[in-house]
Motif scaffolding. Structure first.
Motif, mmCIF file in Angstrom:
data_model
loop_
_atom_site.group_PDB
_atom_site.id
_atom_site.type_symbol
_atom_site.label_atom_id
_atom_site.label_comp_id
_atom_site.label_asym_id
_atom_site.label_seq_id
_atom_site.Cartn_x
_atom_site.Cartn_y
_atom_site.Cartn_z
ATOM 1 N N MET A 1 93.341 71.978 102.845
ATOM 2 C CA MET A 1 92.487 72.874 103.635
ATOM 3 C C MET A 1 92.766 72.764 105.132
ATOM 4 N N ARG A 2 93.651 71.781 105.492
ATOM 5 C CA ARG A 2 93.964 71.543 106.913
ATOM 6 C C ARG A 2 92.706 71.167 107.709
ATOM 7 N N ARG A 3 91.807 70.412 107.103
ATOM 8 C CA ARG A 3 90.580 70.018 107.785
ATOM 9 C C ARG A 3 90.639 68.582 108.292
ATOM 10 N N VAL A 4 91.752 67.893 108.060
ATOM 11 C CA VAL A 4 91.950 66.567 108.640
ATOM 12 C C VAL A 4 93.438 66.415 108.898
ATOM 13 N N SER A 5 93.749 65.678 109.963
ATOM 14 C CA SER A 5 95.139 65.359 110.256
ATOM 15 C C SER A 5 95.340 63.856 110.109
ATOM 16 N N LEU A 6 96.456 63.483 109.504
ATOM 17 C CA LEU A 6 96.759 62.048 109.375
ATOM 18 C C LEU A 6 97.806 61.615 110.388
ATOM 19 N N ASN A 7 98.080 62.466 111.398
ATOM 20 C CA ASN A 7 99.185 62.079 112.276
ATOM 21 C C ASN A 7 98.815 61.043 113.344
ATOM 22 N N GLN A 8 97.542 60.610 113.361
ATOM 23 C CA GLN A 8 97.169 59.465 114.208
ATOM 24 C C GLN A 8 97.073 58.163 113.407
ATOM 25 N N VAL A 9 97.260 58.244 112.099
ATOM 26 C CA VAL A 9 97.103 57.033 111.280
ATOM 27 C C VAL A 9 98.246 56.062 111.578
ATOM 28 N N SER A 10 97.884 54.831 111.922
ATOM 29 C CA SER A 10 98.913 53.813 112.162
ATOM 30 C C SER A 10 98.647 52.547 111.354
ATOM 31 N N TYR A 11 97.594 52.573 110.527
ATOM 32 C CA TYR A 11 97.251 51.413 109.685
ATOM 33 C C TYR A 11 96.792 51.991 108.353
ATOM 34 N N LEU A 12 97.647 51.836 107.346
ATOM 35 C CA LEU A 12 97.414 52.455 106.034
ATOM 36 C C LEU A 12 97.231 51.369 104.988
ATOM 37 N N VAL A 13 96.137 51.488 104.220
ATOM 38 C CA VAL A 13 95.854 50.497 103.167
ATOM 39 C C VAL A 13 95.827 51.206 101.818
ATOM 40 N N LEU A 14 96.541 50.646 100.858
ATOM 41 C CA LEU A 14 96.441 51.097 99.465
ATOM 42 C C LEU A 14 95.680 50.004 98.733
ATOM 43 N N ASP A 15 94.396 50.246 98.486
ATOM 44 C CA ASP A 15 93.576 49.225 97.824
ATOM 45 C C ASP A 15 93.584 49.474 96.326
ATOM 46 N N GLU A 16 93.576 48.397 95.563
ATOM 47 C CA GLU A 16 93.608 48.528 94.092
ATOM 48 C C GLU A 16 94.737 49.461 93.680
ATOM 49 N N ALA A 17 95.921 49.164 94.195
ATOM 50 C CA ALA A 17 97.084 50.017 93.939
ATOM 51 C C ALA A 17 97.358 50.124 92.437
#
Ligand code: ADP
Ligand code: MG
Length: 237
Positions: free
Chosen positions: A164-180
């Protein structure tokens, strides 16, 4: 040092990687910001758990981590507290999108992570929004529009909102995959890969999992860069 080694032996911590910092065995030695230490003290926690003790100093070096530890071992604060310190070092304008993104398999787990993030982050004035399916999008979109430092999301709902283009992830610099491992068991791998394509490659990536089967090893190899691996106890493949 020697005490770091004996702490690792006593708590069955094994670490793979170069130049591993010693575990932070007590809150006094952590050098955590005072407002976070105050929250930890208020929670009545006597000491960091082994996964926290070993993964905090590694995460604070900005390195990628794969942490394998069973349920109940304190993994949430294992990644949230370094995430808060990351935010203090480089807080973006929250209206441009989140700086910290945590992916979680279920609504229940995502909500628990948000509760922990608010409890331990509010005195640092860190804002956190939770995005999950099975609930109307309207309030979640409103939260995003208010600006947010930390987003905790299930992969399905985050993908919908990205489309929907309602959020941008281009400021994300710390990414967590929990319970991968659970996210992959639930079939979220395609959504995870789509999401990660929207996150800049200049980032820190942390993966937390209870088990270490080959599917998890594969996605870790694709998404993390030269990760330090931290295991607590026996690794269940
Ligand atoms: P996991 O993600 O490994 O399953 P959680 O992060 O959900 O574990 O933590 C389990 C419980 O332990 C939570 O209630 C959490 O608040 C608590 N906890 C976290 N860190 C500590 C600590 N250092 N000392 C005592 N309890 C803690
Ligand atoms: Mg957990």
């Amino acid at each position: 040092g020697l005490s770091g080694e004996s702490y690792r032996r006593r708590h069955e911590i094994t670490v793979t990687g170069d130049n591993i910092p010693p575990p932070l065995t007590s809150f006094d030695s952590t050098g955590l910001p005072l407002e976070i230490l105050r929250e930890v003290h208020n929670a009545g926690f006597p000491a960091p758990t082994p996964i926290q003790a070993q993964s905090w100093p590694i995460a604070l070096q900005g390195r990628d981590i794969v942490a394998i530890a069973k349920t109940g071992s304190g993994k949430t604060l294992g990644y949230l507290i370094p995430g808060f310190i990351h935010l203090k070092r480089r807080r973006n304008n929250p209206h441009l999108g989140p700086t910290v993104l945590v992916l979680s398999p279920t609504r229940e787990l995502a909500t628990q992570i948000q509760v922990e993030a608010i409890k331990f982050g509010k005195s640092s004035r860190i804002s956190c929004t939770c995005l999950y399916g099975g609930a109307p999008k309207g309030p979640q979109l409103k939260d995003l529009d208010r600006g947010v430092d930390v987003v905790v999301a299930t992969p399905g709902r985050l993908n919908d909102i990205l489309e929907m283009r309602r959020v941008s992830l281009n400021q994300v610099s710390y990414l967590v995959l929990d319970e991968a491992d659970r996210m992959l068991d639930m079939g979220f791998e395609p959504q995870i890969r789509k999401i990660v394509k929207e996150v800049p490659t200049r980032r820190q990536t942390l993966m937390y999992t209870a088990t270490w089967p080959k599917e998890v090893r594969k996605i870790a190899a694709d998404l993390l860069v030269n990760p330090v691996q931290v295991n607590i106890g026996n690794v269940d493949e």
